[in-house]
Design an enzyme around this catalytic site. Sequence first.
Site, PDB file in Angstrom:
ATOM      1  N   ASN A 212      -4.643   1.768   0.888  1.00 11.05           N
ATOM      2  CA  ASN A 212      -4.619   0.389   1.360  1.00 11.05           C
ATOM      3  C   ASN A 212      -4.263   0.369   2.848  1.00 11.05           C
ATOM      4  OD1 ASN A 212      -1.601   0.218   1.567  1.00 11.05           O
ATOM      5  ND2 ASN A 212      -1.765   0.514  -0.653  1.00 11.05           N
ATOM      6  N   ASP A 281      -1.857   0.083  -7.555  1.00 14.09           N
ATOM      7  CA  ASP A 281      -1.740  -0.363  -8.947  1.00 14.09           C
ATOM      8  C   ASP A 281      -2.641   0.438  -9.869  1.00 14.09           C
ATOM      9  OD1 ASP A 281       0.091  -2.439  -8.374  1.00 14.09           O
ATOM     10  OD2 ASP A 281      -1.551  -3.724  -7.712  1.00 14.09           O
ATOM     11  N   LYS A 291     -15.753  18.520  -4.668  1.00 19.74           N
ATOM     12  CA  LYS A 291     -16.283  17.321  -4.026  1.00 19.74           C
ATOM     13  C   LYS A 291     -17.423  16.724  -4.842  1.00 19.74           C
ATOM     14  CE  LYS A 291     -18.563  15.699   0.189  1.00 19.74           C
ATOM     15  NZ  LYS A 291     -19.112  16.090   1.515  1.00 19.74           N
ATOM     16  N   PHE A 325       9.060  -6.608  -2.550  1.00 23.72           N
ATOM     17  CA  PHE A 325       8.177  -7.252  -1.578  1.00 23.72           C
ATOM     18  C   PHE A 325       6.932  -7.748  -2.312  1.00 23.72           C
ATOM     19  CE2 PHE A 325      10.781  -5.864   1.750  1.00 23.72           C
ATOM     20  CZ  PHE A 325      10.283  -6.299   2.983  1.00 23.72           C
TER      21      PHE A 325
END
Length: 404
Positions: A212, A281, A291, A325
């Site tokens: 993120n 999450d 890969k 938070f």
Amino acid sequence: MLNGTNILLGVSGGIAAYKACALTSKLTQQGANVKVIMTDNATQFVSPLTFQALSRNPVFTDTFDEKDPAKIAHIDLADWADLVLLAPATANIIAKIANGISDDMLSTTLLATTAPIYIAPAMNVHMYAHPAVVENMKRLEGWGYKFIEPGNGYLACGYVGKGRLEEPETIVEVIDRDFSKVSKNTFFTGKKILITGGPTREAVDPVRFFTNHSSGKMGFALAEEAAKKGADVTLISGPVNLDTPEHVRRIHVDSANDMYEAVMEHYANQDIVIKAAAVADYRPKTVHQQKVKKSDGLLTIEMERTKDILHELGATKRHQFLVGFAAETNDVMEYGRKKLKKKNLDAIVINDVTEQGAGFGSDTNAVTYLNKLGEEMQLSMSTKSDIARQILQFIESDMKDGRL
């Protein structure tokens, strides 16, 4: 020690006000954040614009000039300050403080602050020796005020004797040496604080991962400010490009599971836990050892839930003060309140990451601190360091009250 310290400089009306300009400059050069309050009489000697240029902050002269509608200026300044310095301090301002008089911006702020106050007097030699002045200074010393005595020499009035404002270099040396001791004697001294910050990375294969936009700046600011207050700080951080704050123990993690294990390992003996990290999450259910090669058509990656660290902390807490938070994009207060209750938190810091200047990666933030009694404190847009200091003040207040 003065680097990053918030110093509120009060300048009262004497010819020595010109020395306060050099003092402001030297404090700023030491890395201090300086804000100046001037009395009306002080502005007769030096222009507020001079202090504004030297401090790079607005100068305050009028109690009723409220620059930010969301704040009461003299209360905000009183709370902001780590240290208050009066230089020069005239006989008049000393008398006001000693007798609880608050009839202007400076004297009102002085009554409202709980920060250490240093007074550097400057006046005529006979005024300095007057029984009323001597008695006022004794009273203030008895209340814990610190005095930086004036020097001997030629005074502006023509007299030679004690009454000259101490030289700016000496004043800086005194507070730098003395405040390093005073600043450690705080509510947070010796308290164990665990803080998480930054993002996590959830691997897809050896070269790809989900993550993120968290920069870690808010968590690192909290860790830095807590350490300055004398706390024993452990910072558990995801991958970020930030230097470890001084006197902070840093533990590096990558994934949500790494963070879960690190947090749970250190949780039991903590006094305060602040979960500022943006933890994933979900993670890929299957992590490929090689890969994944591109192919025609769509690629589907099945995701599974990660462990809910904050829920686990809330369910197992004993004596810890637990702060979460909530970074939201819509219905921010509603989701924040639900999270506070669902995760069994003592308080939560809520912010709208879509607000300009308050999103991930910025150096500023605007948040709402909400405790489990439903009390809301809105913190308007400011630097993340300033927001961190205010959050810690609210935590201190909540813990001292014994209500939470």
